[in-house]
Design a protein around this motif. Structure first.
Motif, mmCIF file in Angstrom:
data_model
loop_
_atom_site.group_PDB
_atom_site.id
_atom_site.type_symbol
_atom_site.label_atom_id
_atom_site.label_comp_id
_atom_site.label_asym_id
_atom_site.label_seq_id
_atom_site.Cartn_x
_atom_site.Cartn_y
_atom_site.Cartn_z
ATOM 1 N N LEU A 1 -67.077 4.678 -28.836
ATOM 2 C CA LEU A 1 -66.128 5.428 -28.019
ATOM 3 C C LEU A 1 -65.551 4.504 -26.952
ATOM 4 C CD1 LEU A 1 -68.117 8.733 -27.621
ATOM 5 C CD2 LEU A 1 -66.158 8.306 -29.083
ATOM 6 N N ARG A 2 -64.226 4.427 -26.917
ATOM 7 C CA ARG A 2 -63.539 3.422 -26.107
ATOM 8 C C ARG A 2 -63.761 3.567 -24.607
ATOM 9 N NH1 ARG A 2 -59.083 0.980 -29.377
ATOM 10 N NH2 ARG A 2 -58.482 0.029 -27.417
ATOM 11 N N ALA B 1 -70.580 0.670 -22.873
ATOM 12 C CA ALA B 1 -71.135 -0.029 -24.028
ATOM 13 C C ALA B 1 -70.020 -0.576 -24.912
ATOM 14 C CB ALA B 1 -72.042 0.909 -24.823
ATOM 15 N N TYR B 2 -68.972 0.226 -25.126
ATOM 16 C CA TYR B 2 -67.841 -0.232 -25.937
ATOM 17 C C TYR B 2 -67.123 -1.383 -25.252
ATOM 18 C CZ TYR B 2 -63.316 -0.407 -28.199
ATOM 19 O OH TYR B 2 -62.192 -0.846 -28.846
ATOM 20 N N ARG B 3 -66.880 -1.231 -23.944
ATOM 21 C CA ARG B 3 -66.138 -2.254 -23.206
ATOM 22 C C ARG B 3 -66.869 -3.592 -23.216
ATOM 23 N NH1 ARG B 3 -61.852 -0.998 -20.618
ATOM 24 N NH2 ARG B 3 -62.060 -2.668 -19.088
ATOM 25 N N LYS B 4 -68.188 -3.554 -23.099
ATOM 26 C CA LYS B 4 -68.958 -4.799 -23.124
ATOM 27 C C LYS B 4 -68.968 -5.400 -24.524
ATOM 28 C CE LYS B 4 -71.916 -3.928 -19.205
ATOM 29 N NZ LYS B 4 -73.266 -3.657 -18.705
ATOM 30 N N LYS C 1 -64.362 -6.689 -23.067
ATOM 31 C CA LYS C 1 -63.446 -6.314 -21.995
ATOM 32 C C LYS C 1 -64.119 -6.345 -20.633
ATOM 33 C CE LYS C 1 -60.477 -3.583 -24.916
ATOM 34 N NZ LYS C 1 -59.331 -4.432 -24.847
ATOM 35 N N GLU C 2 -65.436 -6.403 -20.592
ATOM 36 C CA GLU C 2 -66.182 -6.505 -19.345
ATOM 37 C C GLU C 2 -67.247 -7.571 -19.489
ATOM 38 O OE1 GLU C 2 -67.870 -2.961 -17.780
ATOM 39 O OE2 GLU C 2 -65.948 -1.966 -17.575
ATOM 40 N N LEU C 3 -67.731 -8.038 -18.367
ATOM 41 C CA LEU C 3 -68.812 -9.023 -18.385
ATOM 42 C C LEU C 3 -70.039 -8.409 -19.043
ATOM 43 C CD1 LEU C 3 -68.660 -10.592 -14.821
ATOM 44 C CD2 LEU C 3 -68.366 -11.776 -16.964
ATOM 45 N N ALA C 4 -70.590 -9.089 -20.008
ATOM 46 C CA ALA C 4 -71.758 -8.558 -20.702
ATOM 47 C C ALA C 4 -73.047 -9.097 -20.107
ATOM 48 C CB ALA C 4 -71.693 -8.893 -22.184
ATOM 49 N N GLN C 5 -73.051 -10.381 -19.750
ATOM 50 C CA GLN C 5 -74.254 -10.988 -19.188
ATOM 51 C C GLN C 5 -73.894 -11.715 -17.910
ATOM 52 O OE1 GLN C 5 -75.859 -13.471 -22.218
ATOM 53 N NE2 GLN C 5 -76.714 -11.776 -23.372
ATOM 54 N N ASP C 6 -74.624 -11.368 -16.863
ATOM 55 C CA ASP C 6 -74.419 -12.009 -15.580
ATOM 56 C C ASP C 6 -75.730 -11.915 -14.813
ATOM 57 O OD1 ASP C 6 -73.013 -13.335 -13.653
ATOM 58 O OD2 ASP C 6 -72.186 -11.536 -12.737
ATOM 59 N N THR C 7 -76.004 -12.885 -13.971
ATOM 60 C CA THR C 7 -77.269 -12.896 -13.234
ATOM 61 C C THR C 7 -77.332 -11.761 -12.213
ATOM 62 O OG1 THR C 7 -76.302 -14.495 -11.720
ATOM 63 C CG2 THR C 7 -77.677 -15.363 -13.495
#
Length: 168
Positions: free
Chosen positions: A49-50, A54-57, A61-67
Motif C-alpha cells: 500500500l503506497r 513500509a512501502y515508502r522505505k 522514497k525514504e531513508l531505510a537505514q540510518d544510525t
C-alpha cells in the motif's frame, strides 16, 4: 508520555488515541486509526500500500537505514529518573532530529536530481517543438537561413597548409 508506533503504517500513536488489538497468542497490535485497523483485518500487506512507511522505505522514497533510527529504539525503554541524564537526553534528541532532517533533505535532493533532469529535457523538447508560438515567423525564417549557411560552410572541404603549398 509513551508514544507508540502503528503496526500497519508506522505513524506515531499518542496516548488516548488509536485501537489496540490483542490476538489469541497474546500478540499486541496497535493501530493509529480505523483505516489501518480495517486494512489489517482485510489481511492487506503494508508493503504493497503506497501510503504506508513500509512501502515508502521499500520503494526507496525514504531513508531505510540510518544510525538515528537505532538511537530512537534505545530511548523507548523506561529508565529511572535522573535530572542530568534527562537534560542530556533532551539535548541529544534535539541534535538527532536536526541531523535526521538534514540527512532526509539530502536524500530527497539526490533522489530528485534525476527527475529534474528529465523535466528539463522534456521542457526543452516541448519548447523546440512549439517555438513558433514564441518567436515571430520572420525571425524563424532568418534562423533557418543562417542554419543552412552554417551547414554549407561546414560541408565545404577545408584546405590544409600542405595543399596550399602545393597549389603555389
Amino acid at each position: 508520555m509513551r508514544l507508540e508506533k502503528c503496526w500497519f503504517c508506522s505513524s506515531t500513536i499518542y496516548p488516548g488515541h488509536g485501537i489496540t488489538f490483542v490476538r489469541n497468542d497474546a500478540t499486541i497490535f496497535r493501530f493509529c486509526r480505523s483505516k489501518c485497523h480495517a486494512n489489517f483485518k482485510l489481511k492487506r500487506n503494508p508493503r504493497k500500500l503506497r501510503w504506508t512507511k513500509a512501502y515508502r522505505k521499500l520503494a526507496g522514497k525514504e531513508l531505510a537505514q540510518d544510525t538515528t533510527f537505532e538511537l530512537e529504539r534505545k530511548r523507548n525503554r523506561p529508565e529511572r529518573y535522573n535530572r542530568e541524564l534527562l537534560c542530556a537526553t533532551m539535548k541529544g534528541m534535539k541534535a538527532i532530529t536536526e541531523i535526521r532532517k538534514k540527512r532526509q533533505d539530502r536524500f530527497y535532493d539526490t533522489r530528485m536530481q534525476k527527475a529534474r533532469k528529465q523535466t528539463r529535457e522534456s521542457e526543452k523538447k516541448s519548447l523546440l517543438k512549439d517555438i513558433h508560438l514564441v518567436k515571430a515567423p520572420e525571425s524563424l525564417l532568418k534562423d533557418k537561413q543562417q542554419d543552412l549557411l552554417l551547414e554549407k560552410v561546414a560541408a565545404e572541404p577545408v584546405a590544409t597548409v600542405e595543399q596550399m603549398d602545393v597549389q603555389e
